[in-house]
Design a protein around this motif. Structure first.
Motif, PDB file in Angstrom:
ATOM      1  N   GLU A   1       1.134  -1.159   0.136  1.00 36.27           N
ATOM      2  CA  GLU A   1      -0.355   0.025   0.241  1.00 36.27           C
ATOM      3  C   GLU A   1       1.273   1.254  -0.037  1.00 36.27           C
ATOM      4  OE1 GLU A   1      -3.281   0.195  -0.045  1.00 36.27           O
ATOM      5  OE2 GLU A   1      -3.342  -1.458  -0.074  1.00 36.27           O
ATOM      6  N   VAL A   2       0.731   2.226  -0.687  1.00 32.40           N
ATOM      7  CA  VAL A   2       1.753   3.385  -1.207  1.00 32.40           C
ATOM      8  C   VAL A   2       0.681   4.818  -0.571  1.00 32.40           C
ATOM      9  CG1 VAL A   2       2.916   4.615  -2.884  1.00 32.40           C
ATOM     10  CG2 VAL A   2       2.990   2.252  -3.064  1.00 32.40           C
ATOM     11  N   ASP A   3       1.040   5.615   0.021  1.00 33.36           N
ATOM     12  CA  ASP A   3       0.591   6.759   0.013  1.00 33.36           C
ATOM     13  C   ASP A   3       0.780   7.845  -1.071  1.00 33.36           C
ATOM     14  OD1 ASP A   3      -0.279   9.712   0.261  1.00 33.36           O
ATOM     15  OD2 ASP A   3       1.189   9.868   2.535  1.00 33.36           O
ATOM     16  N   TRP A   4       0.028   7.416  -2.469  1.00 30.96           N
ATOM     17  CA  TRP A   4       0.611   8.444  -4.042  1.00 30.96           C
ATOM     18  C   TRP A   4      -0.215   9.283  -3.487  1.00 30.96           C
ATOM     19  CZ3 TRP A   4       3.403   6.468  -8.753  1.00 30.96           C
ATOM     20  CH2 TRP A   4       2.600   7.229  -9.421  1.00 30.96           C
ATOM     21  N   MET A   5       0.826  10.807  -4.295  1.00 33.23           N
ATOM     22  CA  MET A   5      -0.648  11.910  -4.083  1.00 33.23           C
ATOM     23  C   MET A   5       0.398  12.269  -5.746  1.00 33.23           C
ATOM     24  SD  MET A   5      -0.354  15.258  -1.852  1.00 33.23           S
ATOM     25  CE  MET A   5       1.173  16.015  -3.079  1.00 33.23           C
ATOM     26  N   LEU A   6      -0.349  12.654  -6.438  1.00 36.70           N
ATOM     27  CA  LEU A   6      -0.166  13.518  -7.665  1.00 36.70           C
ATOM     28  C   LEU A   6      -1.302  13.906  -8.011  1.00 36.70           C
ATOM     29  CD1 LEU A   6       1.110  14.394  -9.887  1.00 36.70           C
ATOM     30  CD2 LEU A   6       0.845  11.791 -10.965  1.00 36.70           C
ATOM     31  N   ALA A   7      -1.651  16.209  -8.465  1.00 32.69           N
ATOM     32  CA  ALA A   7      -2.656  16.053  -8.273  1.00 32.69           C
ATOM     33  C   ALA A   7      -3.774  16.326  -9.687  1.00 32.69           C
ATOM     34  CB  ALA A   7      -2.176  17.757  -8.465  1.00 32.69           C
ATOM     35  N   GLU A   8      -5.594  15.619  -9.024  1.00 30.98           N
ATOM     36  CA  GLU A   8      -5.447  14.978 -10.172  1.00 30.98           C
ATOM     37  C   GLU A   8      -5.653  15.940 -11.377  1.00 30.98           C
ATOM     38  OE1 GLU A   8      -8.841  12.814  -9.126  1.00 30.98           O
ATOM     39  OE2 GLU A   8      -8.577  13.060  -6.814  1.00 30.98           O
ATOM     40  N   ASN A   9      -5.996  15.592 -12.503  1.00 30.43           N
ATOM     41  CA  ASN A   9      -5.367  15.874 -13.617  1.00 30.43           C
ATOM     42  C   ASN A   9      -6.299  15.549 -14.545  1.00 30.43           C
ATOM     43  OD1 ASN A   9      -5.502  18.013 -15.834  1.00 30.43           O
ATOM     44  ND2 ASN A   9      -2.668  18.132 -14.689  1.00 30.43           N
ATOM     45  N   PRO A  10      -8.127  15.980 -14.890  1.00 34.22           N
ATOM     46  CA  PRO A  10      -8.681  14.569 -15.772  1.00 34.22           C
ATOM     47  C   PRO A  10      -8.753  15.016 -17.459  1.00 34.22           C
ATOM     48  CG  PRO A  10      -9.817  16.346 -14.750  1.00 34.22           C
ATOM     49  CD  PRO A  10      -8.923  17.089 -14.159  1.00 34.22           C
ATOM     50  N   VAL A  11      -7.914  15.915 -18.163  1.00 31.86           N
ATOM     51  CA  VAL A  11      -7.808  15.978 -19.041  1.00 31.86           C
ATOM     52  C   VAL A  11      -5.937  15.021 -19.971  1.00 31.86           C
ATOM     53  CG1 VAL A  11      -8.760  17.799 -19.471  1.00 31.86           C
ATOM     54  CG2 VAL A  11      -6.359  17.756 -19.454  1.00 31.86           C
ATOM     55  N   VAL A  12      -5.348  13.968 -18.012  1.00 36.65           N
ATOM     56  CA  VAL A  12      -4.019  13.473 -18.144  1.00 36.65           C
ATOM     57  C   VAL A  12      -4.401  12.619 -18.343  1.00 36.65           C
ATOM     58  CG1 VAL A  12      -1.353  13.618 -17.919  1.00 36.65           C
ATOM     59  CG2 VAL A  12      -3.374  15.573 -17.879  1.00 36.65           C
ATOM     60  N   PRO A  13      -4.213  11.252 -19.181  1.00 33.03           N
ATOM     61  CA  PRO A  13      -4.414   9.984 -19.056  1.00 33.03           C
ATOM     62  C   PRO A  13      -3.835   9.305 -17.772  1.00 33.03           C
ATOM     63  CG  PRO A  13      -3.880  10.686 -20.915  1.00 33.03           C
ATOM     64  CD  PRO A  13      -3.907  11.729 -20.541  1.00 33.03           C
ATOM     65  N   TRP A  14      -2.138   9.510 -17.506  1.00 33.33           N
ATOM     66  CA  TRP A  14      -1.843   8.733 -16.856  1.00 33.33           C
ATOM     67  C   TRP A  14      -1.659   9.203 -15.716  1.00 33.33           C
ATOM     68  CZ3 TRP A  14       0.267  12.158 -20.912  1.00 33.33           C
ATOM     69  CH2 TRP A  14       0.693  13.081 -20.344  1.00 33.33           C
ATOM     70  N   ILE A  15      -2.591  10.070 -14.914  1.00 35.01           N
ATOM     71  CA  ILE A  15      -2.087  10.557 -13.953  1.00 35.01           C
ATOM     72  C   ILE A  15      -4.293  10.342 -13.285  1.00 35.01           C
ATOM     73  CG2 ILE A  15      -2.575  12.379 -12.946  1.00 35.01           C
ATOM     74  CD1 ILE A  15      -0.539  14.065 -14.483  1.00 35.01           C
ATOM     75  N   ARG A  16      -4.032   9.418 -12.419  1.00 41.52           N
ATOM     76  CA  ARG A  16      -4.734   8.802 -11.722  1.00 41.52           C
ATOM     77  C   ARG A  16      -4.892   8.867  -9.822  1.00 41.52           C
ATOM     78  NH1 ARG A  16      -4.914   3.635 -11.389  1.00 41.52           N
ATOM     79  NH2 ARG A  16      -3.878   2.559 -13.408  1.00 41.52           N
ATOM     80  N   PRO A  17      -5.203   8.290  -9.240  1.00 36.69           N
ATOM     81  CA  PRO A  17      -5.536   7.765  -7.893  1.00 36.69           C
ATOM     82  C   PRO A  17      -4.871   6.683  -8.199  1.00 36.69           C
ATOM     83  CG  PRO A  17      -7.763   8.880  -8.233  1.00 36.69           C
ATOM     84  CD  PRO A  17      -7.025   8.381  -9.441  1.00 36.69           C
ATOM     85  N   ARG A  18      -3.777   6.125  -7.402  1.00 33.51           N
ATOM     86  CA  ARG A  18      -2.976   5.029  -7.157  1.00 33.51           C
ATOM     87  C   ARG A  18      -2.886   4.489  -5.799  1.00 33.51           C
ATOM     88  NH1 ARG A  18      -0.883   3.974 -12.244  1.00 33.51           N
ATOM     89  NH2 ARG A  18      -1.208   6.302 -13.758  1.00 33.51           N
ATOM     90  N   SER A  19      -2.510   3.256  -5.582  1.00 35.81           N
ATOM     91  CA  SER A  19      -2.628   2.919  -3.854  1.00 35.81           C
ATOM     92  C   SER A  19      -1.712   1.679  -4.570  1.00 35.81           C
ATOM     93  CB  SER A  19      -3.618   2.705  -3.338  1.00 35.81           C
ATOM     94  OG  SER A  19      -4.600   1.762  -3.303  1.00 35.81           O
ATOM     95  N   THR A  20      -1.762   0.979  -5.265  1.00 35.13           N
ATOM     96  CA  THR A  20      -0.895  -0.545  -4.449  1.00 35.13           C
ATOM     97  C   THR A  20       0.035  -0.611  -5.240  1.00 35.13           C
ATOM     98  OG1 THR A  20      -2.297  -1.674  -6.760  1.00 35.13           O
ATOM     99  CG2 THR A  20      -3.282  -1.962  -4.921  1.00 35.13           C
ATOM    100  N   ALA A  21       1.342  -1.814  -5.235  1.00 35.95           N
ATOM    101  CA  ALA A  21       2.401  -1.754  -5.639  1.00 35.95           C
ATOM    102  C   ALA A  21       2.011  -1.256  -7.236  1.00 35.95           C
ATOM    103  CB  ALA A  21       3.226  -2.763  -4.718  1.00 35.95           C
ATOM    104  N   ALA A  22       1.427  -2.380  -7.244  1.00 37.87           N
ATOM    105  CA  ALA A  22       1.458  -2.643  -9.443  1.00 37.87           C
ATOM    106  C   ALA A  22       0.713  -1.433  -9.942  1.00 37.87           C
ATOM    107  CB  ALA A  22       0.223  -3.866  -8.969  1.00 37.87           C
ATOM    108  N   GLU A  23       0.055  -0.821  -9.247  1.00 38.41           N
ATOM    109  CA  GLU A  23      -1.083   0.319  -9.648  1.00 38.41           C
ATOM    110  C   GLU A  23       0.671   1.752  -9.773  1.00 38.41           C
ATOM    111  OE1 GLU A  23      -5.354   0.446  -8.799  1.00 38.41           O
ATOM    112  OE2 GLU A  23      -3.646   1.852  -6.863  1.00 38.41           O
ATOM    113  N   CYS A  24       0.806   1.467  -8.734  1.00 40.04           N
ATOM    114  CA  CYS A  24       1.955   2.998  -8.811  1.00 40.04           C
ATOM    115  C   CYS A  24       3.384   2.201  -9.536  1.00 40.04           C
ATOM    116  CB  CYS A  24       3.193   2.959  -7.074  1.00 40.04           C
ATOM    117  SG  CYS A  24       1.606   3.377  -6.302  1.00 40.04           S
ATOM    118  N   ALA A  25       3.255   1.090  -9.904  1.00 41.82           N
ATOM    119  CA  ALA A  25       4.623   0.383 -10.450  1.00 41.82           C
ATOM    120  C   ALA A  25       4.399   0.398 -12.760  1.00 41.82           C
ATOM    121  CB  ALA A  25       4.959  -1.186 -10.559  1.00 41.82           C
ATOM    122  N   ALA A  26       2.864   1.172 -12.544  1.00 43.75           N
ATOM    123  CA  ALA A  26       1.950   0.757 -14.011  1.00 43.75           C
ATOM    124  C   ALA A  26       2.300   2.130 -14.285  1.00 43.75           C
ATOM    125  CB  ALA A  26       0.806   0.155 -14.299  1.00 43.75           C
ATOM    126  N   GLN A  27       2.120   3.020 -13.642  1.00 46.13           N
ATOM    127  CA  GLN A  27       2.048   4.607 -14.114  1.00 46.13           C
ATOM    128  C   GLN A  27       3.440   4.905 -14.856  1.00 46.13           C
ATOM    129  OE1 GLN A  27       4.181   8.045 -13.619  1.00 46.13           O
ATOM    130  NE2 GLN A  27       2.785   9.135 -14.197  1.00 46.13           N
TER     131      GLN A  27
END
Length: 137
Positions: free
Chosen positions: A34-60
């Protein structure tokens, strides 16, 4: 015996090597479950989204590569500070969005926290206005 700061520096250097190599499997192992992931949400940027698991973070990194032109990607680190379990990287990034052909660039700061050899915090501050403009047709 190594210090916490030395362990943090080593883990962050490994993170940078894996990210540069595009090694999603290695990154997944490096991020905590579980990762404390923070990146300002930006709905027009497809690679910027909430993430929290190791796999989600690594996939960025894979997602960023899918939506941008790899040959145009640039990142430089000017500053690498470590204080115990925390590290801050500051530098400049640039790229081109594949769908629009528009470029973005700007400074960034990345705060990482390392616990037991795994990244538990990933907070990225970047020029989101420039990136959003590049994603907008």
């Amino acid at each position: 015996m190594t210090t916490t700061a030395e362990d943090t520096r080593s883990t962050v250097q490994k993170f940078l090597r894996l990210r540069l190599a595009g090694d999603t499997e290695g990154l997944t192992a490096l991020f905590a479950d579980e990762v404390d992931w923070m990146l300002a949400e930006n709905p027009v940027v497809p690679w910027i989204r909430p993430r929290s698991t190791a796999a989600e973070c690594a996939a960025q990194g894979e997602e960023l590569a899918r939506y941008t032109v790899p040959e145009d990607a640039r990142a430089s680190v000017d500053t690498f500070l470590v204080d115990g379990a925390d590290a801050v990287l500051m530098g400049h990034l640039a790229g081109t969005v594949r769908a629009t052909g528009k470029s973005f660039s700007g400074p960034f700061a990345l705060r990482l926290t390392v616990e037991n050899g795994r990244i538990t915090r990933h907070h990225l501050y970047e020029n989101s206005v420039s990136i959003a403009a590049a994603c907008t047709p």
